[in-house]
Design a protein around this motif. Structure first.
Motif, PDB file in Angstrom:
ATOM      1  N   PRO A   1     -12.526   1.447  51.255  1.00 46.77           N
ATOM      2  CA  PRO A   1     -11.506   0.379  51.272  1.00 46.77           C
ATOM      3  C   PRO A   1     -10.096   0.959  51.165  1.00 46.77           C
TER       4      PRO A   1
ATOM      5  N   HIS B   1     -11.406  -0.805  61.700  1.00 49.66           N
ATOM      6  CA  HIS B   1     -10.710  -1.002  60.428  1.00 49.66           C
ATOM      7  C   HIS B   1      -9.333  -0.363  60.564  1.00 49.66           C
TER       8      HIS B   1
ATOM      9  N   GLU C   1     -15.059  -8.083  55.362  1.00 46.08           N
ATOM     10  CA  GLU C   1     -14.131  -7.362  54.479  1.00 46.08           C
ATOM     11  C   GLU C   1     -12.705  -7.883  54.622  1.00 46.08           C
TER      12      GLU C   1
END
Ligand SMILES: [Zn+2]
Length: 472
Positions: free
Chosen positions: A314, A365, A453
């Motif tokens: 993350p 991402h 997410e």
């Protein structure tokens, strides 16, 4: 203007009748077109166009029909021969292919490869109307508008321009060609030419039409047809080639100054039309994208497995500051690395990239920064055009609403979108933020993360947006 026409006519001893006609026809001096400065060589144009065309041929279904091919070639050759000598480049090679696509569109790549959608030919009422579109496209190529525009955009260059043009041309025009996250942002920058270039292509196109023996007014008629087509949804051609203003009248006015040299037609238009209507229906952009997606999934070459689960760390709370372009500073989570690719800069964590089966890299991402053409100067409208460009290469893209949010201390707009990742097949959440630059371009940030997410990433994207410093 009029008196100039008269005196030049008189000097050729054609006397008063022609002079009177000129007066009746109004100001009628053919517009002199001057090509913009360009820091690229014609060979650069050729290379870009060749690479992009190879990609187009790989991903777009072509109508491979002897009669259709022959016809489009003969119209195209006739027009290419009518390019004024000052805009002929010996390196260029004009080729003409028909894409089996329903949407009304046509595009030409630097150096000469041209692709006409079957839908465009079917919408035309005459060969001269098709020639009008082709003349317009050839003019963009002959005037080298792609690289000329890249020359102008230099100030805001974020990556290697050459890759940028090739990618943009493919991603933007052919719509479905590149359906992946990492291509966000390519669409509008180079494909959508400025109004000035649109107007140049209209006028030079009209001049070439007349030299080739086609009535340039048919080009104006075709644009009128296109503008009326499709009701609320404009044909793709009109968004790639926006009306520079008063297009119909401007072309007709130019036509007043032109002498159509003979009256040319192959005589095959009707038979080509009935030939096309006898074929199974053309595919929509969405169908083509879906086919390409399936081909990639089913592996064409199973060198790399398509879907996989990658553990991605993350975003860290700690930030690192970058200066991706002279006018721009941005802080991103410290565990994201900067990657300068084609036309955008990407910040992504390790594992944030995925290669699909065709070997293309998507990012799943992270965040991209890029510059797009503004156009109208209205942030809402320009953002809508940008998102439309994204949607073309990502047919599953859906807006989930937008809000005003300042960006780099100026007015900004953030739009949240849902998409299906091409790399993983999983739902993803996308945040697109835009703001205007002083020169009329638009700066955009595109944050991408898996939907599962999205909360943690939306927080990181929002920190990045707040960190942005623009000095243009
Ligand atoms: Zn155009």
């Amino acid at each position: 203007m009029t008196s100039r026409t008269c005196s030049s006519v008189v000097s050729r001893l054609t006397l008063t009748l022609a002079c009177t006609l000129a007066v009746v026809a109004g100001p009628s001096v053919q517009t002199r077109i001057v090509a913009d400065k360009n820091k690229y060589t014609p060979a650069d144009d050729v290379k870009l166009g060749r690479e992009a065309a190879a990609q187009v041929r790989k991903e777009m279904p072509l109508v491979r029909d002897g009669a259709v091919d022959e016809w489009v070639q003969s119209v195209g050759r006739r027009l290419a021969n009518a390019i004024p000598p000052e805009f002929q480049h010996k390196e260029f090679n004009y080729t003409f292919e028909v894409v089996n696509q329903k949407e009304i569109n046509a595009f030409a790549l630097p150096g000469g490869p041209m692709f006409l959608n079957r839908g465009m030919i079917e919408a035309a009422k005459s060969e001269a109307e098709v020639a009008g579109v082709m003349g317009h496209e050839i003019s963009h190529v002959a005037l080298r508008h792609g690289t000329a525009q890249a020359t102008k955009g230099q100030k805001f260059q974020l990556g290697a321009i050459l890759g940028q043009v090739a990618g943009a041309v493919v991603g933007g025009t052919a719509g479905a060609i590149i359906a992946q996250g990492s291509q966000f942002g390519l669409g509008t920058y180079f494909l959508k030419y400025s109004r000035e270039y649109e107007s140049q292509a209209d006028l030079l196109g009209a001049q070439m039409l007349a030299r080739a023996g086609y009535n340039p007014r048919e080009m104006a008629n075709m644009f009128k047809t296109l503008e009326g087509e499709g009701g609320s949804r404009q044909p793709e051609f009109m968004s790639d080639h926006p009306n520079p203003g008063n297009r119909y009248n401007a072309i007709n006015k130019e036509a007043d100054s032109l002498r159509v040299q003979g009256s040319y037609a192959t005589g095959q238009f009707e038979s080509i039309h009935s030939r096309l209507s006898g074929m199974s229906p053309a595919l929509t952009a969405e169908q083509i994208a879906a086919n390409n997606k399936n081909n990639r999934r089913s592996g064409g070459g199973s060198s790399s497995a398509p879907a996989r689960t990658v553990r991605v760390e993350p975003p860290t709370a700690q930030a690192r500051t970058y200066q991706p372009a002279q006018f721009l500073r941005v802080s991103v989570p410290a565990n994201w690395q900067q990657r300068q690719s084609s036309d955008v800069v990407t910040y992504a964590p390790e594992g944030g990239y995925t290669a699909d089966s065709s070997g293309r890299t998507s990012f799943t991402h992270g965040l991209q920064v890029g510059v797009a053409q503004g156009g109208t100067g209205n942030l809402e409208r320009d953002t809508a055009a940008l998102l439309q460009g994204f949607a073309r290469s990502n047919p599953g893209l859906r807006s989930a609403g937008s809000r005003r949010e300042s960006l780099g201390g100026r007015d900004g707009l953030t739009t949240i979108l849902n998409n299906t990742s091409d790399a993983t097949g999983q739902p993803e959440s996308i945040a697109v933020s835009t703001t205007q630059l002083k020169d009329g371009h638009m700066l955009f940030l595109v944050g991408v993360a898996p939907a599962s997410e999205s909360a943690v990433y939306e927080d990181a994207f929002s920190r990045v947006r707040r960190s942005l410093q623009i000095r243009d």
